[in-house]
Design a protein around this motif. Structure first.
Motif, mmCIF file in Angstrom:
data_model
loop_
_atom_site.group_PDB
_atom_site.id
_atom_site.type_symbol
_atom_site.label_atom_id
_atom_site.label_comp_id
_atom_site.label_asym_id
_atom_site.label_seq_id
_atom_site.Cartn_x
_atom_site.Cartn_y
_atom_site.Cartn_z
ATOM 1 N N THR A 159 0.821 -1.209 0.000
ATOM 2 C CA THR A 159 0.000 0.000 0.000
ATOM 3 C C THR A 159 0.857 1.262 0.000
ATOM 4 O O THR A 159 0.499 2.255 -0.636
ATOM 5 C CB THR A 159 -0.929 0.012 1.228
ATOM 6 O OG1 THR A 159 -0.155 -0.170 2.418
ATOM 7 C CG2 THR A 159 -1.970 -1.089 1.125
ATOM 8 N N THR A 207 0.612 4.037 -3.020
ATOM 9 C CA THR A 207 0.148 5.408 -2.805
ATOM 10 C C THR A 207 1.276 6.427 -2.793
ATOM 11 O O THR A 207 1.024 7.620 -2.996
ATOM 12 C CB THR A 207 -0.623 5.506 -1.472
ATOM 13 O OG1 THR A 207 0.237 5.099 -0.406
ATOM 14 C CG2 THR A 207 -1.860 4.632 -1.499
ATOM 15 N N THR A 261 1.634 8.929 -5.819
ATOM 16 C CA THR A 261 0.667 10.038 -5.855
ATOM 17 C C THR A 261 1.199 11.235 -5.091
ATOM 18 O O THR A 261 1.169 12.375 -5.581
ATOM 19 C CB THR A 261 -0.680 9.586 -5.246
ATOM 20 O OG1 THR A 261 -1.181 8.477 -5.978
ATOM 21 C CG2 THR A 261 -1.693 10.729 -5.287
ATOM 22 N N ASP A 289 -5.477 9.967 0.595
ATOM 23 C CA ASP A 289 -4.997 8.703 0.043
ATOM 24 C C ASP A 289 -3.528 8.447 0.347
ATOM 25 O O ASP A 289 -3.065 7.306 0.247
ATOM 26 C CB ASP A 289 -5.199 8.678 -1.478
ATOM 27 C CG ASP A 289 -6.659 8.578 -1.868
ATOM 28 O OD1 ASP A 289 -7.418 7.953 -1.113
ATOM 29 O OD2 ASP A 289 -7.039 9.129 -2.912
ATOM 30 N N SER A 290 -2.780 9.485 0.702
ATOM 31 C CA SER A 290 -1.333 9.354 0.880
ATOM 32 C C SER A 290 -0.930 9.177 2.337
ATOM 33 O O SER A 290 -0.165 8.273 2.676
ATOM 34 C CB SER A 290 -0.628 10.588 0.297
ATOM 35 O OG SER A 290 -0.905 10.740 -1.082
ATOM 36 N N THR A 324 -1.385 5.673 4.792
ATOM 37 C CA THR A 324 -0.660 4.430 4.506
ATOM 38 C C THR A 324 0.720 4.395 5.134
ATOM 39 O O THR A 324 1.322 3.327 5.236
ATOM 40 C CB THR A 324 -0.516 4.244 2.988
ATOM 41 O OG1 THR A 324 0.236 5.330 2.443
ATOM 42 C CG2 THR A 324 -1.891 4.190 2.314
ATOM 43 N N ARG A 378 -8.029 7.702 7.834
ATOM 44 C CA ARG A 378 -8.617 8.460 6.722
ATOM 45 C C ARG A 378 -9.573 9.525 7.255
ATOM 46 O O ARG A 378 -9.643 10.636 6.718
ATOM 47 C CB ARG A 378 -9.349 7.516 5.768
ATOM 48 C CG ARG A 378 -8.426 6.730 4.857
ATOM 49 C CD ARG A 378 -9.210 5.898 3.862
ATOM 50 N NE ARG A 378 -10.050 6.722 2.990
ATOM 51 C CZ ARG A 378 -9.620 7.334 1.899
ATOM 52 N NH1 ARG A 378 -8.340 7.241 1.537
ATOM 53 N NH2 ARG A 378 -10.445 8.038 1.151
#
Length: 501
Positions: free
Chosen positions: A158, A162, A165, A234-235, A238, A299
């Motif tokens: 993961t 990620t 990005t 999203d970054s 993880t 998140r």
């Protein structure tokens, strides 16, 4: 006292070099890292006291006078943010040491972590102290280069997926920033911010506006304001827990700091105030609505992070002393509280094996200390009286009401709705993860949390509470800093000799 100004950059860099040389001796690495950040914190406190009592502290690097040479300047804004950021990074470092002791396999710590972490700290300090736009760019690049390594640390699937990005978005913002620097230099012939304060005022209105918008675009990506924030949720989640915490607490605030500096020193007068107000309102609402839909704690906190950046932009957009003071206070509050919540999420993951709310329950019964460590900063983030979150929001709302007009009034309403939704979100996390009975058929086996992890989190929770206890003196510092920002002259006179102004 001027000799102290470069130390928040130099000490972590020297520490990084030493930890790299002793990479095969983990205990010595940890000792050097902690000593480096403790020394940096002491220096930052001295700089803040000096800046508050006697004005900005300036050093001309290499003895080259401004505007020719590189200038490092610790005014009240830079020194205050430096103190908070180093205090937070020191606590996170201690947490990460405890975190590393319990890790095995693919997530095990590697020898590069400590040097990279110290380089990141040096980059943040350099950005805060930079007296010219190019050195600010260098500070951003230092911290971004380090963050590229930290965000993929451990090499899990993961994180590798990620990581690109984050890297692509960061490179894009850096390209925009570098392009803006070239245009600024072409139009004014200087990069020194104190000198730019005078030369930008003399440019034609359309040229000045174009330069302002380009810089705001670059800083807006780094600060994760809407609609430039989609990359963040999203970054960040993880990465390893300590890395996520320091990213969430610090990196976006460096972007906010750059916006504050640009809008007060380089482009005063509120030429894009209405645009910033709209951006602030959308950042608040879109971010918090995104958080409502999340079930993973990391998140959820990432979307909340984006949302509360809107409060800071709101204060900057108002442009008044009260608005700027509220924004600075809220930056200090947010750095501390968001970092704390991400560390708590790491403790929850270590204790329960997951941060997914659908897999959690009953933590208040099995881990009461962990419940307290979540509850206090969560209520602070939601703005429950008398916490610093309430005081910061109250200051911003009062500034918005005092400004008058339709847009400030709408922003006051948006800020109130965002605060209520934040309370709903953290209450939902509390009810599901800590209060209700676990829905798991086979509960996660008990895990003994590292005392160092818990101790570092307790220290940050205490720091968040301390912001409430010292809110009066802290507001005096932020008002003083906002007054200097509004006037501009203390900064300019401290940097430039009289014949160059």
């Amino acid at each position: 006292m001027t000799a102290l100004v470069p130390l928040p950059v130099v000490v972590p860099l020297l520490g990084a070099a030493l930890t790299l040389l002793v990479g095969n001796r983990p205990r010595l690495q940890r000792t050097i890292s902690v000593a480096s950040l403790a020394t940096t914190l002491a220096v930052a406190v001295l700089l803040l006291v000096e800046a508050y009592r006697h004005g900005p502290v300036v050093v001309q690097v290499g003895g080259w006078p401004a505007p020719v040479g590189i200038v490092l300047i610790a005014d009240q804004l830079a020194a205050l943010l430096l103190v908070v950021s180093v205090a937070v990074t020191l606590c996170v470092l201690l947490y990460s040491i405890g975190h590393g002791r319990g890790e095995t396999g693919e997530t095990a710590p590697v020898s590069i972590y400590h040097p990279t972490y110290l380089v990141l700290t040096a980059g943040v300090a350099n950005a805060f102290l930079a007296g010219d736009l190019f050195n600010l760019y260098v500070g951003f690049e230092i911290l971004l280069a380090a963050s590229f390594v930290l965000i993929t640390l451990g090499g899990t699937e993961t994180r590798i997926r990620t990581g690109p990005t984050y890297v692509v978005v960061s490179i894009l913002s850096s390209m925009i920033f570098l392009t803006a620097l070239g245009l600024v230099y072409a139009a004014t012939g200087t990069m020194n911010m104190a000198q730019l304060a005078g030369r930008l005022d003399a440019l034609p209105g359309n040229v000045r506006l174009a330069l302002q918008l380009m810089l705001l675009l670059a800083f807006g990506i780094k600060a994760a304001v809407f609609p430039l924030s989609a990359w963040l949720p999203d970054s960040y989640p993880t990465a390893p827990a300590p890395v996520t915490a320091v990213f969430a607490g610090l990196l976006t605030k460096v972007g906010v700091y750059a916006i504050i500096r640009a809008e007060t020193l380089l482009f005063p007068g509120g030429q894009v105030a209405n645009l910033l107000l709209v951006v602030a309102g959308l950042t608040m609402l879109v971010g918090i609505l995104g958080a409502v839909a999340q079930y993973d704690m990391k998140r959820l906190f990432s979307f909340t992070l984006v949302s509360h950046i809107g409060y800071m932009i709101f204060g900057v957009a108002l442009g008044s002393i009260a608005g700027l003071s509220g924004a600075i206070f809220y930056v200090v509050h947010h750095i501390t509280i968001l970092t704390t919540l991400f560390l708590v999420a790491g403790l929850v993951e270590a204790r329960a094996g997951s941060t997914d709310l659908r897999r959690l329950g009953g933590l208040a019964r099995v881990a009461p200390l962990l419940a307290v460590l979540f509850f206090v900063p969560a209520m602070n983030l939601a703005g429950i009286p008398p916490f610093s979150g309430f005081l910061g929001k109250l200051g911003l709302l009062q500034a918005g009401v005092a400004a008058g007009g339709v847009l400030p009034g709408l922003l006051v309403a948006a800020a109130t709705v965002t605060s209520l939704l934040t309370l709903y979100i953290v209450s939902r996390v509390w009810n599901i993860a800590f209060w209700r009975t676990s829905r798991l058929a086979t509960p996660h086996p008990p895990v003994r949390l590292s005392a160092l992890m818990v101790g570092a989190t307790v220290a940050l929770v205490a720091l968040g509470v301390a912001l409430t206890l010292v809110a009066g003196p802290l507001f005096r510092v932020t008002v003083h800093a906002a007054t200097d920002l509004h006037e501009r002259t203390p900064y300019i006179r401290a940097v430039l000799p009289a014949d160059v102004r």
